[in-house]
Enzyme design. Structure first.
Site, PDB file in Angstrom:
ATOM      1  N   GLU A 115      31.031  45.326  33.841  1.00 49.90           N
ATOM      2  CA  GLU A 115      32.411  45.183  33.366  1.00 49.90           C
ATOM      3  C   GLU A 115      32.916  43.750  33.443  1.00 49.90           C
ATOM      4  O   GLU A 115      33.891  43.456  34.139  1.00 49.90           O
ATOM      5  CB  GLU A 115      33.352  46.095  34.158  1.00 49.90           C
ATOM      6  CG  GLU A 115      33.194  47.531  33.797  1.00 49.90           C
ATOM      7  CD  GLU A 115      34.368  48.409  34.212  1.00 49.90           C
ATOM      8  OE1 GLU A 115      35.413  47.884  34.642  1.00 49.90           O
ATOM      9  OE2 GLU A 115      34.230  49.627  34.074  1.00 49.90           O
ATOM     10  N   GLU A 146      28.777  54.427  34.583  1.00 49.16           N
ATOM     11  CA  GLU A 146      29.872  54.978  35.386  1.00 49.16           C
ATOM     12  C   GLU A 146      30.485  56.141  34.633  1.00 49.16           C
ATOM     13  O   GLU A 146      30.603  56.099  33.400  1.00 49.16           O
ATOM     14  CB  GLU A 146      30.963  53.923  35.667  1.00 49.16           C
ATOM     15  CG  GLU A 146      30.569  52.963  36.759  1.00 49.16           C
ATOM     16  CD  GLU A 146      31.615  51.880  37.029  1.00 49.16           C
ATOM     17  OE1 GLU A 146      32.827  52.172  36.992  1.00 49.16           O
ATOM     18  OE2 GLU A 146      31.189  50.739  37.276  1.00 49.16           O
TER      19      GLU A 146
HETATM   20  C1  GAL Z   1      35.368  50.592  37.111  1.00 54.86           C
HETATM   21  C2  GAL Z   1      34.662  49.498  37.901  1.00 54.86           C
HETATM   22  C3  GAL Z   1      34.400  49.968  39.305  1.00 54.86           C
HETATM   23  C4  GAL Z   1      35.655  50.534  39.913  1.00 54.86           C
HETATM   24  C5  GAL Z   1      36.179  51.659  39.076  1.00 54.86           C
HETATM   25  C6  GAL Z   1      37.439  52.250  39.661  1.00 54.86           C
HETATM   26  O1  GAL Z   1      35.938  50.092  35.980  1.00 54.86           O
HETATM   27  O2  GAL Z   1      33.458  49.131  37.301  1.00 54.86           O
HETATM   28  O3  GAL Z   1      33.946  48.914  40.074  1.00 54.86           O
HETATM   29  O4  GAL Z   1      36.576  49.507  40.015  1.00 54.86           O
HETATM   30  O5  GAL Z   1      36.442  51.152  37.791  1.00 54.86           O
HETATM   31  O6  GAL Z   1      38.005  53.169  38.799  1.00 54.86           O
END
Ligand code: GAL
Length: 821
Positions: free
Chosen positions: A443, A518
């Protein structure tokens, strides 16, 4: 690495020989190469981030720390008196010891560390150690697996280097600065006043430290790289060996590789003889090893070989270097997903930061193992080391237990420092069979969706491929998938289904493989069923807005064969990022298990569909005395075909379970007993019963292991649970429990998984607080206490008391027997 590649000297001279004809060589193993743990007996004190004098500097000194070789000032100087400093053993995270404050960093969990707290953000460590006179002439280095962060190191008053990254492993050659046959002093200044990530990162020397001794002619650190190609069970290993000749003259030697199986028996050996290397040069040699009938490393049988690499001169082994390796192949396919040993495997993963209740980032190896086992218990087969290179021991454990790893780099960029960090990280980790994919970034909002991102991703991939071409690369991208990094990444890392259209992206980039780096988990607090945002807690009920829940996420990835799998955000809760809440919540609530590893209900959803065993789980608990007659939503997670719910012996009906689904009932609450009965092919298979409990009447202690290693490193992870007189955990009990430990052990941390608790997790012993009283409030019936061994053997006894309850006693045995964990 570039330099190394330019220098590569390809000699394919294979002298494989059967066991019987192996020449005997003189092999005094103990003096060949030494790798000593340096975790014990450090002194620690806070310095100061902005005041030089409070940072142990002297206002009158002529020289400061770096002015002249061997003239370090203040706490870096040999003669500095550290007798009043605290004694600590490593791993150590001082941030976890500090109090919370609503004024501190939200992303880092409101601990009083960081730029606002100059007096608690710089830590100094000092240690004395002896070097034998007989070591003169050898090469000696000090190796730090990880220090958070900006660490500066001195040995005997000589500045030896600085490592800004809190996640890089660094090694310093200290041969020339040492006092041989005498005492030596190492000093490390650690400055955690600036943050590197956006999650709790701890502070201090939070990973192991090692002292390495070798002959001047030796295998370079991480200098052996083994890859394998397989045909059925026959494998061809390619071994690259980087040899460092630190003599000032040419050396002639043999590189011998001895492959040992899991029982340390010889499988095959290969020699490359008569090699010459000029003084003060390094070079890399390639050898091939054929292994007939090899046992492949797989998730079911994570079989490991050891490759012993001997450097032999004049019939003497001068260096013997062990590389643990597994024989396996990995492949990502744009249409068919991920293959391990040619077999399709869906990746069922979680993201995890390095953070655990009680200890923060200073996670002992045995606790790392506890965490990996907890995720495996859920049926998970993969971990993403978000968002940084992990502790090497975590990878050893994943190798040993059969857990796949998406190994992630910290900084994206294409300059010297970025490449240097990337190369050191990959060279360190590339022998681990568990590592199946590299992530070069996560990200990066400024670049991920534009031309710069496309360019940087490509340049980094091209560079990294020269270090390891046996694995693919991904970047985790949260938006603009069709324009930036997403146009050049070999494996597209999708951060969240809601951020774009994965099917469309795949159509546009049909050559590209895909993985969910994720995906949302159900944000929630263990055992909490109504939002209590003011007090920092969220209901753990199954939130399923379209496309953002665990269930909809898993269904999406499971239905698409071109997607290799998914990593949920996150496996364990972690400190910081209490989003969408803020103070008084201090920990994230994204975890499928809490910060201690206690499962939230959603754990059982994944266990149902990821695991292989029959599962049935009832959510919520049944202690709703104040809600009698009201409607309570009951959710069942199970992988049985049908489920019947029975309240106080009355059936509430039977329902059919859909694949990857769950079942809901609306139940008019009555106290009593609620039973969920699972049926498979019409027959009862598994059931779960919960009941309205009485008040807590006793404390129960349950250890993950009863026999520990008396090595000063091993830990027992002990569950503290409050039960009623009928042996039922009281799911609403939040009572304080006090602990007393005797015997050769020490308590190193307590926790409860409560994301809004501001109670101390460590009770630090010092002159003003000798023999502190360790205590912890349970959270919804549970707490955790972590006990570490010392190097003394004996019985460790833990007593737990809570007002008005029967106490608990636990006895652990700490031994020096070779215990298999
Ligand atoms: C994502 C990020 C993670 C964490 C997560 C929380 O965008 O890559 O590190 O921050 O959001 O929702």
């Amino acid at each position: 690495m570039k330099a190394e590649l330019n220098l590569l000297f390809f000699i394919y001279l294979f002298i494989s020989f059967p066991v019987s004809s192996q020449k005997q060589v003189n092999e005094p193993i103990s003096t060949i190469r030494e790798h000593h743990l340096m975790d014990f007996g450090w002194k620690f004190a806070f310095g100061h981030a902005t005041d030089y004098v409070k940072d142990f500097g002297t206002s009158t000194g002529y020289f400061t720390y770096l002015a002249k070789a061997g003239y370090a000032a203040g706490a870096a100087a040999v003669q500095f008196k550290d007798s009043i400093w605290r004694e600590v053993d490593l791993p150590h995270d001082w941030a976890v010891e500090l109090p919370f404050s609503g004024a501190s960093s939200h992303s880092h969990g409101y601990k009083t560390v960081g730029w606002k707290y100059p007096e608690t953000s710089v830590g100094w460590y000092r240690k004395k150690f002896n070097i034998q006179a007989s070591d003169l002439g050898r090469k000696i280095s000090i190796q730090f697996d990880g220090i958070y962060r900006n660490s500066t190191v001195w040995v005997n008053g000589f500045y030896i280097g600085n490592e800004k990254s809190g996640y890089a492993s660094s090694e310093y050659d200290i041969t020339d600065y040492l006092n041989y046959g005498a005492e030596n002093t190492i000093a490390v200044r650690v400055d955690a006043s600036t943050e590197e990530g956006w999650y709790y990162e701890g502070a201090g020397i939070y990973r192991h430290v090692w002292l390495n001794k070798t002959d001047r002619l030796h295998v370079a650190q991480n200098g052996v790289f083994v890859t394998s190609e397989t045909k059925g069970n026959n494998a061809e290993l390619t071994v690259r060996t980087k040899v460092d000749n630190q003599y000032d003259r040419q050396s002639t030697f043999t590189i011998e590789h001895i492959l040992l199986n899991a029982n340390n028996q010889l499988v095959v050996a290969t020699k490359l003889e008569n090699i010459s290397l000029k003084g003060n040069l390094q070079n890399t040699w390639f050898q091939k090893i054929n292994v007939a009938n090899s046992t492949l490393w797989s998730l079911e049988n994570p079989y490991l070989y050891k490759l012993k690499t001997n450097i032999i001169t004049d019939g003497h082994v001068v260096d013997s270097y062990i590389t643990t390796t597994g024989i396996r192949t990995v492949r990502f396919d744009p249409d068919l997903g991920f293959f391990l040993n040619g077999k399709s495997v869906k990746i069922k993963g979680t993201n995890n930061h390095q953070d655990h209740a009680g200890v923060g980032t200073a996670i002992p190896d045995a606790l790392q193992e506890f965490r990996v086992k907890k995720l495996k218990e859920m049926g998970s087969n993969a971990i993403r080391t978000s968002h940084n290179p992990p502790t090497p021991e975590l990878l050893d454990i994943c190798d040993r237990l059969g857990m796949l790893v998406l190994d992630e780099n910290r900084l994206m960029g294409t300059n010297q420092e970025h490449f240097d960090l990337l190369e050191r990280f990959m060279v360190r980790d590339r022998n681990h069979p568990s590592v199946i994919l590299w992530s070069i970034g996560n990200e990066e909002w400024a670049i991920e969706s534009n031309e710069k991102g496309a360019r940087i991703t490509k340049t980094m991939q091209d560079f990294a491929q020269k270090i390891d071409s046996s694995r693919a690369f991904t970047v985790a991208v949260s938006g603009g998938w069709d324009h930036g990094s997403g146009t050049t990444a070999q494996v597209m890392g999708y951060n969240y289904i809601v951020q774009g259209n994965i099917d469309e992206h795949h159509k546009k980039f049909p050559w590209q493989c895909g993985i969910g780096t994720e995906e949302s988990n159900t944000i929630g607090t263990r055992g909490v069923y109504t939002d209590d945002k003011a007090n920092g807690r969220m209901a753990a009920t199954n939130r399923m807005p379209e496309n953002v829940g665990t269930e909809s996420g898993w269904k999406f990835y499971d239905e698409r064969p071109f997607l290799s799998g998914v990593f949920f955000w996150t496996g364990f809760d972690y400190r910081g990022e209490a989003n969408p809440l803020s103070w008084p919540a201090v920990n994230s609530e994204f975890g499928i298990v809490d910060l201690c590893g206690f499962p939230k209900d959603i754990f059982y959803y994944l266990q149902s569909w990821w695991g292989t065993k029959p599962v049935i789980h009832i959510m919520p608990h049944w202690n709703w005395k104040e809600r009698e007659g009201e409607n309570v939503k009951v959710t069942i997670y199970s992988n049985t075909e049908e489920v019947e719910l029975v309240l106080n012996n009355k059936s509430l009906g039977k329902k059919r379970m859909e694949k990857n689904g769950h079942l809901d009932w609306n139940v008019t609450y009555q106290p009593g007993t609620l039973v969920a009965k699972g049926f498979t092919r019409g027959k009862p298979s598994i059931s779960e019963q919960i009941a309205t409990t009485d008040v807590p009447a006793k404390v129960i202690l349950i250890s993950d292991r009863m026999v520990l290693n008396a090595d000063g490193e091993d830990v027992a992870v002990i569950t503290v649970q409050l039960e009623d007189t009928k042996n039922r955990i009281v799911p609403t009990a939040n009572n304080e429990v006090a602990f007393i430990l005797s015997g050769p052990g020490k308590i190193i941390g307590v926790g409860s998984g409560d994301p809004a608790s501001h109670d101390p997790e460590q009770f630090v012993e010092n002159s003003s607080n000798p023999g502190p009283q360790w205590k912890r409030k349970t959270f919804n019936g549970l707490a955790q206490i972590i006990v570490k061994t010392t190097t003394q053997t004996g019985n460790i006894t833990l007593t737990a008391n809570s007002d008005g309850m029967a106490p608990a006693f636990l006895s652990l045995s700490s031994t020096i027997d070779n215990i298999k964990k």
